[in-house]
Design a protein around this motif. Structure first.
Motif, PDB file in Angstrom:
ATOM      1  N   LEU A  56       0.820  -1.193   0.000  1.00 14.94           N
ATOM      2  CA  LEU A  56       0.000   0.000   0.000  1.00 14.94           C
ATOM      3  C   LEU A  56       0.865   1.257   0.000  1.00 14.94           C
ATOM      4  O   LEU A  56       0.591   2.206  -0.721  1.00 14.94           O
ATOM      5  CB  LEU A  56      -0.924  -0.007   1.219  1.00 14.94           C
ATOM      6  CG  LEU A  56      -1.952   1.098   1.300  1.00 14.94           C
ATOM      7  CD1 LEU A  56      -2.911   1.041   0.127  1.00 14.94           C
ATOM      8  CD2 LEU A  56      -2.728   0.996   2.598  1.00 14.94           C
ATOM      9  N   HIS A  61      -1.542   2.361  -3.275  1.00 17.51           N
ATOM     10  CA  HIS A  61      -2.632   3.160  -2.713  1.00 17.51           C
ATOM     11  C   HIS A  61      -3.318   3.962  -3.824  1.00 17.51           C
ATOM     12  O   HIS A  61      -2.705   4.754  -4.504  1.00 17.51           O
ATOM     13  CB  HIS A  61      -2.086   4.115  -1.660  1.00 17.51           C
ATOM     14  CG  HIS A  61      -3.134   4.993  -1.071  1.00 17.51           C
ATOM     15  ND1 HIS A  61      -4.036   4.539  -0.168  1.00 17.51           N
ATOM     16  CD2 HIS A  61      -3.436   6.291  -1.287  1.00 17.51           C
ATOM     17  CE1 HIS A  61      -4.852   5.521   0.169  1.00 17.51           C
ATOM     18  NE2 HIS A  61      -4.501   6.591  -0.503  1.00 17.51           N
ATOM     19  N   GLU A  63      -7.463   5.623  -4.570  1.00 13.87           N
ATOM     20  CA  GLU A  63      -8.853   5.743  -4.122  1.00 13.87           C
ATOM     21  C   GLU A  63      -9.733   4.695  -4.776  1.00 13.87           C
ATOM     22  O   GLU A  63     -10.610   4.123  -4.133  1.00 13.87           O
ATOM     23  CB  GLU A  63      -9.412   7.130  -4.441  1.00 13.87           C
ATOM     24  CG  GLU A  63      -9.129   8.189  -3.412  1.00 13.87           C
ATOM     25  CD  GLU A  63      -9.639   7.843  -2.016  1.00 13.87           C
ATOM     26  OE1 GLU A  63     -10.794   7.412  -1.847  1.00 13.87           O
ATOM     27  OE2 GLU A  63      -8.858   8.018  -1.078  1.00 13.87           O
ATOM     28  N   LEU A  66      -9.438   1.399  -2.988  1.00 14.77           N
ATOM     29  CA  LEU A  66     -10.126   1.442  -1.698  1.00 14.77           C
ATOM     30  C   LEU A  66     -11.636   1.357  -1.901  1.00 14.77           C
ATOM     31  O   LEU A  66     -12.339   0.661  -1.159  1.00 14.77           O
ATOM     32  CB  LEU A  66      -9.750   2.704  -0.933  1.00 14.77           C
ATOM     33  CG  LEU A  66      -8.269   2.817  -0.565  1.00 14.77           C
ATOM     34  CD1 LEU A  66      -7.989   4.176   0.068  1.00 14.77           C
ATOM     35  CD2 LEU A  66      -7.864   1.697   0.371  1.00 14.77           C
TER      36      LEU A  66
END
Length: 82
Positions: A56, A61, A63, A66
């Protein structure tokens, strides 16, 4: 659609792996593809070689990832929910 998700979840719980094609919209699939093509997550040198990993904090990482995880947990509460 809900029946497909229920079968997907049951297969995942039973076998530990399941495949459900056509889940992402073309826009989401394009965004994920572009992210992975540009991300610097698939490297880690070792003594005498290398292997693949994704962290991550090393560029994985995003959006969109997620959001995808949250939506999968919502669709598969027995397998991935809280």
């Amino acid at each position: 659609e809900e029946t497909a998700w229920a079968r997907f979840q049951e297969t995942f719980l039973k076998d530990g792996v399941a495949f459900l094609d056509g889940v992402l919209s073309p826009k989401a699939l394009k965004a994920l593809t572009e992210h992975f093509l540009e991300a610097t997550v698939w490297y880690t040198p070792l003594a005498g070689g290398s292997y693949l990993k994704a962290h991550l904090l090393d560029g994985l990482h995003a959006e969109l990832l997620l959001q995808l995880g949250a939506e999968l947990a919502h669709r598969m509460p027995k397998a991935l929910g809280p």
